[in-house]
Design a protein around this motif. Structure first.
Motif, PDB file in Angstrom:
ATOM      1  N   THR A 150      68.284  25.935  32.460  1.00  0.00           N
ATOM      2  CA  THR A 150      67.501  27.172  32.581  1.00  0.00           C
ATOM      3  C   THR A 150      67.956  28.202  31.555  1.00  0.00           C
ATOM      4  O   THR A 150      69.155  28.431  31.382  1.00  0.00           O
ATOM      5  CB  THR A 150      67.662  27.766  34.009  1.00  0.00           C
ATOM      6  OG1 THR A 150      67.341  26.742  34.956  1.00  0.00           O
ATOM      7  CG2 THR A 150      66.748  28.963  34.219  1.00  0.00           C
ATOM      8  N   TRP A 151      66.996  28.810  30.911  1.00  0.00           N
ATOM      9  CA  TRP A 151      67.248  29.827  29.885  1.00  0.00           C
ATOM     10  C   TRP A 151      67.522  31.167  30.570  1.00  0.00           C
ATOM     11  O   TRP A 151      66.731  31.604  31.409  1.00  0.00           O
ATOM     12  CB  TRP A 151      66.021  29.938  28.985  1.00  0.00           C
ATOM     13  CG  TRP A 151      66.121  30.864  27.813  1.00  0.00           C
ATOM     14  CD1 TRP A 151      66.179  32.228  27.848  1.00  0.00           C
ATOM     15  CD2 TRP A 151      66.146  30.495  26.430  1.00  0.00           C
ATOM     16  NE1 TRP A 151      66.241  32.725  26.580  1.00  0.00           N
ATOM     17  CE2 TRP A 151      66.227  31.693  25.681  1.00  0.00           C
ATOM     18  CE3 TRP A 151      66.105  29.275  25.739  1.00  0.00           C
ATOM     19  CZ2 TRP A 151      66.260  31.700  24.279  1.00  0.00           C
ATOM     20  CZ3 TRP A 151      66.139  29.293  24.352  1.00  0.00           C
ATOM     21  CH2 TRP A 151      66.220  30.492  23.633  1.00  0.00           C
ATOM     22  N   VAL A 152      68.637  31.793  30.231  1.00  0.00           N
ATOM     23  CA  VAL A 152      68.952  33.108  30.801  1.00  0.00           C
ATOM     24  C   VAL A 152      69.061  34.129  29.679  1.00  0.00           C
ATOM     25  O   VAL A 152      69.893  33.996  28.781  1.00  0.00           O
ATOM     26  CB  VAL A 152      70.286  33.083  31.597  1.00  0.00           C
ATOM     27  CG1 VAL A 152      70.532  34.433  32.248  1.00  0.00           C
ATOM     28  CG2 VAL A 152      70.280  31.985  32.639  1.00  0.00           C
TER      29      VAL A 152
ATOM     30  N   ASP B 270      60.372  36.879  22.514  1.00  0.00           N
ATOM     31  CA  ASP B 270      60.477  35.427  22.718  1.00  0.00           C
ATOM     32  C   ASP B 270      61.457  35.107  23.845  1.00  0.00           C
ATOM     33  O   ASP B 270      61.176  34.279  24.712  1.00  0.00           O
ATOM     34  CB  ASP B 270      60.967  34.728  21.435  1.00  0.00           C
ATOM     35  CG  ASP B 270      59.924  34.762  20.328  1.00  0.00           C
ATOM     36  OD1 ASP B 270      58.741  35.032  20.639  1.00  0.00           O
ATOM     37  OD2 ASP B 270      60.291  34.529  19.164  1.00  0.00           O
ATOM     38  N   CYS B 271      62.622  35.757  23.792  1.00  0.00           N
ATOM     39  CA  CYS B 271      63.655  35.480  24.793  1.00  0.00           C
ATOM     40  C   CYS B 271      63.227  35.969  26.172  1.00  0.00           C
ATOM     41  O   CYS B 271      63.499  35.333  27.179  1.00  0.00           O
ATOM     42  CB  CYS B 271      64.984  36.112  24.384  1.00  0.00           C
ATOM     43  SG  CYS B 271      65.692  35.311  22.931  1.00  0.00           S
ATOM     44  N   ARG B 272      62.553  37.107  26.200  1.00  0.00           N
ATOM     45  CA  ARG B 272      62.054  37.641  27.466  1.00  0.00           C
ATOM     46  C   ARG B 272      61.097  36.632  28.109  1.00  0.00           C
ATOM     47  O   ARG B 272      61.162  36.371  29.304  1.00  0.00           O
ATOM     48  CB  ARG B 272      61.324  38.967  27.197  1.00  0.00           C
ATOM     49  CG  ARG B 272      61.322  39.923  28.369  1.00  0.00           C
ATOM     50  CD  ARG B 272      60.759  41.267  27.948  1.00  0.00           C
ATOM     51  NE  ARG B 272      61.727  42.053  27.181  1.00  0.00           N
ATOM     52  CZ  ARG B 272      62.692  42.775  27.737  1.00  0.00           C
ATOM     53  NH1 ARG B 272      62.818  42.815  29.048  1.00  0.00           N
ATOM     54  NH2 ARG B 272      63.525  43.457  26.977  1.00  0.00           N
TER      55      ARG B 272
ATOM     56  N   PHE C 178      62.465  35.293  17.958  1.00  0.00           N
ATOM     57  CA  PHE C 178      62.286  36.483  17.124  1.00  0.00           C
ATOM     58  C   PHE C 178      63.648  37.078  16.723  1.00  0.00           C
ATOM     59  O   PHE C 178      63.809  37.603  15.630  1.00  0.00           O
ATOM     60  CB  PHE C 178      61.457  37.512  17.916  1.00  0.00           C
ATOM     61  CG  PHE C 178      60.878  38.597  17.069  1.00  0.00           C
ATOM     62  CD1 PHE C 178      59.672  38.411  16.399  1.00  0.00           C
ATOM     63  CD2 PHE C 178      61.534  39.815  16.941  1.00  0.00           C
ATOM     64  CE1 PHE C 178      59.137  39.413  15.618  1.00  0.00           C
ATOM     65  CE2 PHE C 178      61.004  40.824  16.151  1.00  0.00           C
ATOM     66  CZ  PHE C 178      59.802  40.620  15.492  1.00  0.00           C
ATOM     67  N   CYS C 179      64.622  36.982  17.622  1.00  0.00           N
ATOM     68  CA  CYS C 179      65.954  37.564  17.369  1.00  0.00           C
ATOM     69  C   CYS C 179      66.811  36.697  16.441  1.00  0.00           C
ATOM     70  O   CYS C 179      67.954  37.053  16.137  1.00  0.00           O
ATOM     71  CB  CYS C 179      66.671  37.786  18.693  1.00  0.00           C
ATOM     72  SG  CYS C 179      66.763  36.290  19.712  1.00  0.00           S
ATOM     73  N   LEU C 180      66.281  35.568  16.019  1.00  0.00           N
ATOM     74  CA  LEU C 180      66.970  34.648  15.090  1.00  0.00           C
ATOM     75  C   LEU C 180      68.360  34.265  15.582  1.00  0.00           C
ATOM     76  O   LEU C 180      68.504  33.887  16.735  1.00  0.00           O
ATOM     77  CB  LEU C 180      67.000  35.263  13.683  1.00  0.00           C
ATOM     78  CG  LEU C 180      65.615  35.548  13.071  1.00  0.00           C
ATOM     79  CD1 LEU C 180      65.741  36.349  11.787  1.00  0.00           C
ATOM     80  CD2 LEU C 180      64.827  34.271  12.836  1.00  0.00           C
TER      81      LEU C 180
ATOM     82  N   SER D 121      70.820  36.142  16.221  1.00  0.00           N
ATOM     83  CA  SER D 121      71.489  37.162  17.037  1.00  0.00           C
ATOM     84  C   SER D 121      71.200  36.969  18.522  1.00  0.00           C
ATOM     85  O   SER D 121      71.556  37.812  19.335  1.00  0.00           O
ATOM     86  CB  SER D 121      70.998  38.556  16.644  1.00  0.00           C
ATOM     87  OG  SER D 121      71.302  38.787  15.299  1.00  0.00           O
ATOM     88  N   CYS D 122      70.541  35.880  18.864  1.00  0.00           N
ATOM     89  CA  CYS D 122      70.170  35.614  20.254  1.00  0.00           C
ATOM     90  C   CYS D 122      71.417  35.644  21.145  1.00  0.00           C
ATOM     91  O   CYS D 122      72.454  35.106  20.805  1.00  0.00           O
ATOM     92  CB  CYS D 122      69.497  34.250  20.339  1.00  0.00           C
ATOM     93  SG  CYS D 122      68.997  33.796  21.984  1.00  0.00           S
ATOM     94  N   ARG D 123      71.292  36.313  22.305  1.00  0.00           N
ATOM     95  CA  ARG D 123      72.433  36.410  23.222  1.00  0.00           C
ATOM     96  C   ARG D 123      72.165  35.644  24.518  1.00  0.00           C
ATOM     97  O   ARG D 123      72.836  35.848  25.515  1.00  0.00           O
ATOM     98  CB  ARG D 123      72.717  37.895  23.512  1.00  0.00           C
ATOM     99  CG  ARG D 123      73.140  38.691  22.273  1.00  0.00           C
ATOM    100  CD  ARG D 123      73.030  40.179  22.518  1.00  0.00           C
ATOM    101  NE  ARG D 123      71.660  40.530  22.846  1.00  0.00           N
ATOM    102  CZ  ARG D 123      71.321  41.540  23.658  1.00  0.00           C
ATOM    103  NH1 ARG D 123      72.247  42.292  24.185  1.00  0.00           N
ATOM    104  NH2 ARG D 123      70.048  41.787  23.904  1.00  0.00           N
ATOM    105  N   CYS D 124      71.145  34.769  24.477  1.00  0.00           N
ATOM    106  CA  CYS D 124      70.777  34.018  25.671  1.00  0.00           C
ATOM    107  C   CYS D 124      71.715  32.837  25.879  1.00  0.00           C
ATOM    108  O   CYS D 124      72.495  32.489  25.005  1.00  0.00           O
ATOM    109  CB  CYS D 124      69.346  33.519  25.546  1.00  0.00           C
ATOM    110  SG  CYS D 124      68.173  34.860  25.303  1.00  0.00           S
ATOM    111  N   ILE D 125      71.588  32.228  27.048  1.00  0.00           N
ATOM    112  CA  ILE D 125      72.450  31.110  27.389  1.00  0.00           C
ATOM    113  C   ILE D 125      71.649  30.128  28.249  1.00  0.00           C
ATOM    114  O   ILE D 125      70.718  30.539  28.939  1.00  0.00           O
ATOM    115  CB  ILE D 125      73.711  31.660  28.109  1.00  0.00           C
ATOM    116  CG1 ILE D 125      74.849  30.663  28.034  1.00  0.00           C
ATOM    117  CG2 ILE D 125      73.429  32.082  29.537  1.00  0.00           C
ATOM    118  CD1 ILE D 125      76.192  31.334  28.215  1.00  0.00           C
TER     119      ILE D 125
HETATM  120 ZN   LIG Z   1      67.725  35.084  23.015  1.00  0.00          ZN
END
Ligand SMILES: [Zn+2]
Length: 263
Positions: free
Chosen positions: A185-187, A197-199, A223-225, A227-231
């Motif tokens: 699961t993407w957080v 995109d991440c949202r 979009f954040c390239l 710099s994405c901070r998702c996990i």
């Molecule tokens: Zn992200």
């Protein structure tokens, strides 16, 4: 039990320390050497930035490893062992990218200083005034210098995040290598810096192999390239402290007047 909140708190702490270390470098740069196009000096500045972030990136690797292990334990499994060598590899990979960005930004800044200086000289400005101008931009963190400083800040922030994320990712990859049917699961973080995109991906679950096609967090497919901070967390993982449908908010750091501020 470590949680997402604790993980992000630790990584933010390492970021803050790295930023405190590198701000000093930015404001100690000898602008006249940039103006004169001293390449040796420019290389030295790059190395100083790399050294400034090294320690905190290594610390951050450990946070990624710890978080990986705690997630696996919370799902009732035994985490695979990530050796020192594994972590060194994750560090090397993340450092290559971070160093690439440092080189890019310092080179661009040096080139911009020279282009601006050429313009001033074409207009017959005095050499001493040009140097005074550049020093003033630096001292007062005015546009030319603050742009550079903000880009460095972002690179340091991303670099510390990346080290943790690579260690975490490596662990997950190995843990589930023989279980292709596990859903991840993407957080997203969910603060105002979260990209559209991440949202949109927040809370979505897919197989590891599907994410390989769609794009992992910080693969650059969003979009954040980079710099994405998702996990990505295994779908079965439930964080006691956190409802994954309500994204976290992370600290953001700003540099103003040579000092670090938190938003
Ligand atoms: Zn992200």
């Amino acid at each position: 039990m470590a949680t997402l909140r604790k993980y992000w708190h630790d990584v933010d702490k390492a970021t803050e320390q790295a930023l405190l270390d590198v701000i000093k470098i930015a404001f100690a740069i000898n602008m006249s050497k940039f103006y004169e196009g001293d390449d040796f000096y420019v290389q030295r500045i790059k190395s100083m930035y790399v050294r400034g972030i090294e320690y905190n990136m290594k610390e951050s690797l450990q946070y990624g490893k710890n978080f990986f292990e705690s997630v696996i334990r919370d799902t009732g499994n035994i985490p695979v062992k990530l050796s020192k060598r594994d972590l060194q590899l994750a560090y090397n990979r993340s450092m290559i990218i971070t160093r690439g960005y440092i080189n890019l930004v310092v080179d661009e800044f040096a080139a911009e200083v020279r282009v601006m200086a050429n313009n001033m000289r074409a207009l017959d400005m005095k050499k001493e005034s040009i140097i005074t101008y550049f020093s003033g931009e630096q001292r007062e963190n005015r546009p030319l210098f603050s742009r550079f400083n903000n880009r460095i800040r972002k690179i340091i922030d991303d670099g510390v995040d990346r080290a943790a994320a690579f260690a975490y990712h490596e662990g997950m990859k190995r843990q589930y290598a023989s279980q292709p049917n596990v859903q991840f699961t993407w957080v997203a973080v969910g603060d105002k810096r979260t990209c559209p995109d991440c949202r949109a991906r927040h809370g979505k679950s897919n197989l590891y192999n599907e994410w390989r096609t769609i794009g992992f967090p910080r693969a650059g497919f969003t979009f954040c390239l980079l710099s994405c901070r998702c996990i990505l967390v295994p779908e079965e993982y439930v964080d006691d402290e956190l409802d994954l449908s309500k994204p976290l908010v992370r600290k953001t750091f700003k540099i103003r007047g040579g000092k670090l501020y938190q938003d």
